[in-house]
Motif scaffolding. Structure first.
Motif: not given
Length: 173
Positions: A152-168
């Motif tokens: 999660t990337a936040r700027q001034n407390g506001k979420v601006v970018v989210t991504y996820y990745f899965l690993v096994k």
């Protein structure tokens, strides 16, 4: 003699058998700041790799703070529990500097990364070509199963970018 041999094999397999591979990558928000054109593909019978690009659309500095939350699914059935590991948050420039100084050998194959100390980071395309999960950074006490890392990337407390990745993580006997 048989007991000693079996005991030795169990110890060796427990310390050397953990294999971690990419399963999935998905960007959820923030396409106007960074476009994650990344996919996971099968490289050979036993390994998957990341292919694609992170396309930085705007100038980025340390005002955008990155954080990572880890989730674990012991059975690998997508029923995740939040893993109670605390990873420190940091600004984007600091993240890239730390990434390159700590994991320089593993990041050599990633092209067009910002130089150490470069801040703000200019718009660019960062390419990952056949990037396999680096096995040498995996802790041997890491539980097996499916892992989700939510970035999660936040700027001034506001979420601006989210991504996820899965690993096994699995035993490679």
């Amino acid at each position: 003699m048989l007991k000693v041999t079996l005991y030795t094999l169990c110890i060796l397999s427990a310390t050397e058998s953990l294999k971690v591979v990419f399963e999935n990558f998905k960007q959820l928000t923030g396409h106007d700041i960074v476009e994650c054109d990344i996919r996971v593909r099968k490289f050979n019978r036993t390994m998957t790799v990341l292919n694609g690009s992170f396309i930085l659309q705007t100038w980025i500095n340390d005002s955008i703070e990155l954080s990572v939350d880890l989730f674990h699914s012991r059975l690998g059935n997508q029923q995740f529990n939040h893993y109670p590991m605390k990873l420190p948050s940091c600004g984007c420039c600091s993240f890239f500097d730390n990434l390159q100084t700590t994991y320089g050998k593993q990041t050599k194959s990633i092209t067009n990364l910002p130089a150490i100390g470069e801040c703000p980071i200019s718009p660019r395309t960062v390419d990952l070509i056949d990037f396999a999960f680096p096995q040498e950074v995996v802790s041997q006490v890491m539980p097996r199963g499916l892992w989700k890392a939510l970035v999660t990337a936040r700027q001034n407390g506001k979420v601006v970018v989210t991504y996820y990745f899965l690993v096994k993580g699995y035993d490679d006997f």
